[in-house]
Design a protein around this motif. Structure first.
Motif, short mmCIF file in Angstrom:
data_model
loop_
_atom_site.label_atom_id
_atom_site.label_comp_id
_atom_site.label_asym_id
_atom_site.label_seq_id
_atom_site.Cartn_x
_atom_site.Cartn_y
_atom_site.Cartn_z
N PRO A 147 0.78 -1.31 0.10
CA PRO A 147 -0.10 -0.20 -0.03
C PRO A 147 0.86 1.38 -0.07
O PRO A 147 1.82 1.42 0.86
CB PRO A 147 -0.81 0.00 1.19
N ASP A 148 0.33 2.06 -0.95
CA ASP A 148 1.39 3.21 -1.18
C ASP A 148 0.99 4.31 0.20
O ASP A 148 -0.36 4.42 0.43
CB ASP A 148 1.13 3.94 -2.26
N TYR A 149 1.74 5.19 0.57
CA TYR A 149 1.56 5.83 1.66
C TYR A 149 0.64 7.09 1.39
O TYR A 149 1.00 7.92 0.48
CB TYR A 149 2.90 6.44 2.41
N PRO A 150 -0.20 7.32 2.14
CA PRO A 150 -1.41 8.43 1.70
C PRO A 150 -0.82 9.73 1.96
O PRO A 150 0.26 9.88 2.79
CB PRO A 150 -2.45 8.03 2.72
N HIS A 151 -1.25 10.53 1.52
CA HIS A 151 -0.77 11.90 1.16
C HIS A 151 -1.59 12.77 2.54
O HIS A 151 -0.97 13.91 3.00
CB HIS A 151 -0.91 12.70 -0.05
N ASN A 152 -2.66 12.43 2.92
CA ASN A 152 -3.60 13.10 3.97
C ASN A 152 -3.09 13.00 5.14
O ASN A 152 -2.70 11.91 5.67
CB ASN A 152 -4.86 12.67 3.75
N PRO A 153 -2.74 13.82 6.14
CA PRO A 153 -1.97 13.70 7.46
C PRO A 153 -2.97 12.93 8.06
O PRO A 153 -2.41 12.16 9.08
CB PRO A 153 -1.99 15.16 7.97
N HIS A 185 9.65 1.15 -9.49
CA HIS A 185 8.36 1.15 -8.72
C HIS A 185 7.30 1.74 -9.64
O HIS A 185 7.44 2.45 -10.54
CB HIS A 185 8.31 2.16 -7.60
N HIS A 186 6.07 1.30 -9.55
CA HIS A 186 5.00 1.64 -10.33
C HIS A 186 3.97 2.00 -9.41
O HIS A 186 3.48 1.10 -8.41
CB HIS A 186 4.42 0.53 -11.45
N ILE A 187 3.00 3.04 -9.60
CA ILE A 187 1.82 3.23 -8.64
C ILE A 187 0.62 2.88 -9.52
O ILE A 187 0.26 3.03 -10.67
CB ILE A 187 1.72 4.70 -8.51
N GLN A 188 -0.22 1.83 -8.81
CA GLN A 188 -1.48 1.50 -9.32
C GLN A 188 -2.78 1.84 -8.55
O GLN A 188 -2.28 1.81 -7.51
CB GLN A 188 -1.30 -0.29 -9.40
N ARG A 196 -3.92 3.85 -3.23
CA ARG A 196 -3.05 3.55 -4.55
C ARG A 196 -2.13 2.31 -3.87
O ARG A 196 -1.76 2.12 -2.70
CB ARG A 196 -2.26 4.80 -4.44
N ALA A 197 -1.88 1.64 -4.77
CA ALA A 197 -0.62 0.40 -4.50
C ALA A 197 0.46 0.83 -5.14
O ALA A 197 0.77 1.29 -6.01
CB ALA A 197 -1.27 -0.91 -5.02
N ILE A 198 1.53 0.34 -4.55
CA ILE A 198 2.88 0.47 -4.95
C ILE A 198 3.54 -0.79 -5.29
O ILE A 198 3.58 -1.51 -4.33
CB ILE A 198 3.92 1.33 -3.87
N THR A 199 3.96 -0.91 -6.45
CA THR A 199 4.54 -2.15 -6.92
C THR A 199 5.91 -2.17 -7.56
O THR A 199 6.12 -1.33 -8.50
CB THR A 199 3.49 -2.70 -8.25
N THR A 200 6.64 -2.78 -6.87
CA THR A 200 7.92 -2.92 -7.36
C THR A 200 8.71 -4.14 -7.95
O THR A 200 7.96 -5.30 -7.57
CB THR A 200 8.90 -2.90 -6.03
N VAL A 201 9.26 -4.07 -9.00
CA VAL A 201 9.53 -4.94 -9.59
C VAL A 201 11.34 -5.05 -9.70
O VAL A 201 11.72 -3.67 -10.10
CB VAL A 201 9.37 -4.87 -11.16
#
Length: 229
Positions: A147-153, A185-188, A196-201
């Motif tokens: 899971p990508d880190y959210p931007h909202n505090p 890294h790719h954001i999906q 958002r998901a962060i996908t690392t290859v």
């Protein structure tokens, strides 16, 4: 450390979530996202593939489209039972109960190592990433979806209390600390409103005699094994 990064808590959580997981999961991690992630991998001829944190088998299903020799591992018996109902009786899938941070496999075993929706529950993600690299063959690939880190505090505080969320900078740190030298890294995202998901290859060093270029762009294993015939 978030509450679900405790392995006992995670097992209890998935005991109940397994009953509805397939219905809930499809809103955040879709077949289209899975197909896109699979397109970033090179399977080659007769690949041996491992799905770490296979859960109910959503990733396993996609991997079966590209490989016949597929293995799935999870610490949750309840999740794995769902996966075995789908694939264990009909497809050539071996299922293992085990820990991502202490994989019960020999070095240099798998051509592709896949892990989607699992790293966020690992108490020691760098150790888990080292294990994925260890069991992959030199020159093989490791794909990790988290899971990508959210931007909202406000959402950040909630995320930190639950489990591991991380951005590209933190992914760089973790993969480098785990010994990877070539990764991207790719954001999906399922919809504009979805998490958002962060996908690392990542490429495992050593396959062609070189180590690649540095940097990026953008519980104990249970010995029991369920083998499908």
């Amino acid at each position: 450390m978030g509450i679900l990064e405790n392995k006992s808590n995670a097992r209890i959580f998935y005991k109940y979530l397994s009953k509805v997981y397939d219905r809930v999961n499809r809103f955040n991690w879709t077949e289209e996202m899975r197909a896109e992630a699979l397109s970033w991998l090179e399977f080659g001829d007769d690949p041996k593939v491992l799905d770490v944190g296979c859960g109910t088998g959503f990733g396993t299903e996609g991997l079966l489209e590209h490989a016949d020799d597929v293995h799935g591992l999870d610490q949750s018996v309840h999740q794995m039972e769902k996966a075995f109902e789908k694939f264990g009786r009909h497809d050539r899938v071996n299922f293992y109960r085990g820990d991502a941070e202490r994989l019960p496999f020999r070095d240099d075993t798998f051509d592709v190592v896949w892990s989607s929706g699992s790293i966020e529950y690992w108490p020691n993600p760098v150790e888990g990433l080292r294990e994925l690299r260890r069991v992959a063959v030199p020159g093989g690939q490791v794909l990790v979806v988290g899971p990508d880190y959210p931007h909202n505090p406000v959402l950040q505080r909630v995320a930190d209390a639950i489990m591991l969320f991380y951005d590209a900078d933190e992914a760089d740190r973790m993969f480098e600390a785990a010994g990877y030298e070539e990764f991207e890294h790719h954001i999906q995202r399922a919809t504009p409103q979805s998490p958002r998901a962060i996908t690392t290859v990542a490429r495992v060093p050593g396959g062609d005699g070189t180590d690649g270029e540095s940097g990026s762009t953008a519980a104990d294993a249970d010995a029991s094994t369920v083998d499908a015939e």
